[in-house]
Design an enzyme around this catalytic site. Structure first.
Site, PDB file in Angstrom:
ATOM      1  N   TYR A  45      22.267   6.372   3.497  1.00  0.00           N
ATOM      2  CA  TYR A  45      21.983   5.810   4.824  1.00  0.00           C
ATOM      3  C   TYR A  45      23.243   5.809   5.683  1.00  0.00           C
ATOM      4  O   TYR A  45      23.217   6.207   6.856  1.00  0.00           O
ATOM      5  CB  TYR A  45      21.449   4.386   4.639  1.00  0.00           C
ATOM      6  CG  TYR A  45      20.910   3.725   5.885  1.00  0.00           C
ATOM      7  CD1 TYR A  45      19.593   3.926   6.287  1.00  0.00           C
ATOM      8  CD2 TYR A  45      21.708   2.880   6.650  1.00  0.00           C
ATOM      9  CE1 TYR A  45      19.085   3.300   7.420  1.00  0.00           C
ATOM     10  CE2 TYR A  45      21.218   2.251   7.778  1.00  0.00           C
ATOM     11  CZ  TYR A  45      19.900   2.458   8.158  1.00  0.00           C
ATOM     12  OH  TYR A  45      19.404   1.846   9.280  1.00  0.00           O
TER      13      TYR A  45
ATOM     14  N   SER B 111      22.897   2.851  13.896  1.00  0.00           N
ATOM     15  CA  SER B 111      22.955   1.585  13.158  1.00  0.00           C
ATOM     16  C   SER B 111      24.401   1.127  13.156  1.00  0.00           C
ATOM     17  O   SER B 111      25.317   1.947  13.349  1.00  0.00           O
ATOM     18  CB  SER B 111      22.495   1.844  11.714  1.00  0.00           C
ATOM     19  OG  SER B 111      22.901   0.809  10.855  1.00  0.00           O
TER      20      SER B 111
HETATM   21  P1  NAD Z   1      10.311   0.548   9.994  1.00  0.00           P
HETATM   22  O1  NAD Z   1      10.194   0.820   8.535  1.00  0.00           O
HETATM   23  O2  NAD Z   1       9.641  -0.657  10.565  1.00  0.00           O
HETATM   24  O3  NAD Z   1       9.828   1.817  10.823  1.00  0.00           O
HETATM   25  C1  NAD Z   1      10.190   3.120  10.440  1.00  0.00           C
HETATM   26  C2  NAD Z   1       9.275   4.106  11.109  1.00  0.00           C
HETATM   27  O4  NAD Z   1       9.626   5.426  10.672  1.00  0.00           O
HETATM   28  C3  NAD Z   1       7.791   3.894  10.770  1.00  0.00           C
HETATM   29  O5  NAD Z   1       7.002   4.148  11.910  1.00  0.00           O
HETATM   30  C4  NAD Z   1       7.547   4.960   9.715  1.00  0.00           C
HETATM   31  O6  NAD Z   1       6.197   5.368   9.625  1.00  0.00           O
HETATM   32  C5  NAD Z   1       8.430   6.073  10.242  1.00  0.00           C
HETATM   33  N1  NAD Z   1       8.715   7.091   9.229  1.00  0.00           N
HETATM   34  C6  NAD Z   1       9.284   6.932   8.010  1.00  0.00           C
HETATM   35  N2  NAD Z   1       9.305   8.112   7.365  1.00  0.00           N
HETATM   36  C7  NAD Z   1       8.735   9.026   8.198  1.00  0.00           C
HETATM   37  C8  NAD Z   1       8.457  10.419   8.096  1.00  0.00           C
HETATM   38  N3  NAD Z   1       8.759  11.130   6.993  1.00  0.00           N
HETATM   39  N4  NAD Z   1       7.874  11.014   9.140  1.00  0.00           N
HETATM   40  C9  NAD Z   1       7.513  10.317  10.263  1.00  0.00           C
HETATM   41  N5  NAD Z   1       7.762   9.011  10.398  1.00  0.00           N
HETATM   42  C10 NAD Z   1       8.356   8.376   9.377  1.00  0.00           C
HETATM   43  O7  NAD Z   1      11.868   0.517  10.293  1.00  0.00           O
HETATM   44  P2  NAD Z   1      12.745   0.006  11.535  1.00  0.00           P
HETATM   45  O8  NAD Z   1      13.581  -1.091  11.043  1.00  0.00           O
HETATM   46  O9  NAD Z   1      11.922  -0.168  12.740  1.00  0.00           O
HETATM   47  O10 NAD Z   1      13.708   1.269  11.689  1.00  0.00           O
HETATM   48  C11 NAD Z   1      13.648   2.173  12.773  1.00  0.00           C
HETATM   49  C12 NAD Z   1      15.011   2.827  12.924  1.00  0.00           C
HETATM   50  O11 NAD Z   1      15.979   1.812  13.211  1.00  0.00           O
HETATM   51  C13 NAD Z   1      15.499   3.545  11.661  1.00  0.00           C
HETATM   52  O12 NAD Z   1      16.157   4.741  12.027  1.00  0.00           O
HETATM   53  C14 NAD Z   1      16.497   2.560  11.077  1.00  0.00           C
HETATM   54  O13 NAD Z   1      17.479   3.189  10.297  1.00  0.00           O
HETATM   55  C15 NAD Z   1      17.086   1.967  12.344  1.00  0.00           C
HETATM   56  N6  NAD Z   1      17.748   0.679  12.174  1.00  0.00           N
HETATM   57  C16 NAD Z   1      17.050  -0.397  11.715  1.00  0.00           C
HETATM   58  C17 NAD Z   1      17.725  -1.597  11.562  1.00  0.00           C
HETATM   59  C18 NAD Z   1      17.043  -2.821  11.056  1.00  0.00           C
HETATM   60  O14 NAD Z   1      17.740  -3.790  10.743  1.00  0.00           O
HETATM   61  N7  NAD Z   1      15.737  -2.858  10.982  1.00  0.00           N
HETATM   62  C19 NAD Z   1      19.084  -1.693  11.892  1.00  0.00           C
HETATM   63  C20 NAD Z   1      19.740  -0.571  12.355  1.00  0.00           C
HETATM   64  C21 NAD Z   1      19.063   0.610  12.503  1.00  0.00           C
END
Ligand code: NAD
Length: 262
Positions: free
Chosen positions: A157, A144
């Protein structure tokens, strides 16, 4: 772009958001998949069957909880049993919690460190022996912009994401002579359920309206004033799986609309 026919990828947290986009991009390039994540079983089965139907690949689902090391090892074993190998690991599952540090619930700290950081270690630990033996592998961690800079109220985080950037570098060095690369992708704000869900907490923590959180907190950080899309993040992952990217390892690749240039 990468042709991944005959390769197998494990993508954690692929029932939603960025992980789902990774799964679709890799399947589109011909990879068989182990998908993983939480959610309604019917929705997950629809996603699994849809990937097979849309892309003509084989997809299995692992219900592994990223809080549990043994289940993560079993997820990798499922891929190896089903397809003979795991060639690509994308550590992507993640959660967020927003709170002043002095009020940060201890169980939320522990869960964020476990799911956003330690799960990647457990997955890497399980895939590396096979990748080393075969002399080819791709490990991609979703970090991130918060692996490079901080924001207030996101102590766990930010700590986990800085940790994953360090883990990426260390693993890359260990695997550099084995044909295995390890990189992390650092998106800025991507419009996904994870971002949507943190808006109410940020409204509370900063005493702001929803519009103020979107424009003054989220997009304030991003000079382009646009959200990154899940497909843009997935395209970068696909590139990292290609032979053209074989000399990119240990990198922390920003896709943040200029956020961390400031
Ligand atoms: P999201 O909430 O849409 O998806 C998260 C996924 O992780 C889901 O499939 C959920 O079921 C799974 N998950 C959560 N807890 C879990 C567990 N205990 N066991 C198995 N699976 C689990 O979120 P996203 O935005 O798609 O995020 C995905 C990654 O991208 C994360 O690591 C997040 O930190 C990172 N990220 C997101 C953003 C953003 O702006 N959305 C920015 C930078 C980084």
């Amino acid at each position: 772009m990468a042709t991944l026919t005959g390769k197998t990828a494990v993508v954690t947290g692929s029932t939603s958001g960025i992980g789902l986009a990774y799964a679709r991009a890799l399947a589109g390039a011909g990879a068989n998949l182990v998908i993983n994540g939480m959610g309604d079983p019917d929705d997950i089965e629809r996603e699994r069957a849809g990937l097979e139907r849309d892309f003509g690949v084989t997809v299995v689902y692992s219900p592994a909880d990223m809080l549990k090391a043994a289940e993560i090892a079993e997820m990798v074993a499922l891929g190896e049993r089903t397809f003979g190998a795991v060639d690509i690991l994308i550590n992507n599952a993640g959660i967020q919690f927003v709170s002043p540090v002095e009020d940060f619930p201890i169980e939320k700290w522990d869960a964020i460190i476990a799911i956003n950081l330690s799960s990647a270690f457990h997955g890497i630990r399980a895939v590396v022996p096979g990748m080393k033996k075969r002399g080819w592998g791709r490990i991609i961690n979703t970090a991130s912009a918060h692996s490079l800079v901080a924001s207030p109220f996101k102590s766990a985080y930010v700590a986990a994401k800085h940790g994953i950037a360090g883990l990426t570098k260390s693993v890359a060095l260990e695997l550099a002579t084995f044909g295995v690369t390890c990189n992390c992708i650092s998106p800025g704000y991507v419009w996904t359920p994870l971002v949507e869900r943190q808006i109410p907490d940020t409204m509370k923590a900063r005493n702001l309206s929803k519009e103020q959180v979107i424009n003054d907190v989220l997009l304030h950080a991003q000079p382009t004033k646009q959200f990154v899309t899940v497909d843009q993040v997935a395209s970068l992952a696909l590139f990292l799986c290609s032979d053209a990217a074989s000399q990119i390892t240990g990198a922390n690749l920003s896709m943040d609309g200029g956020w961390t240039a400031a």
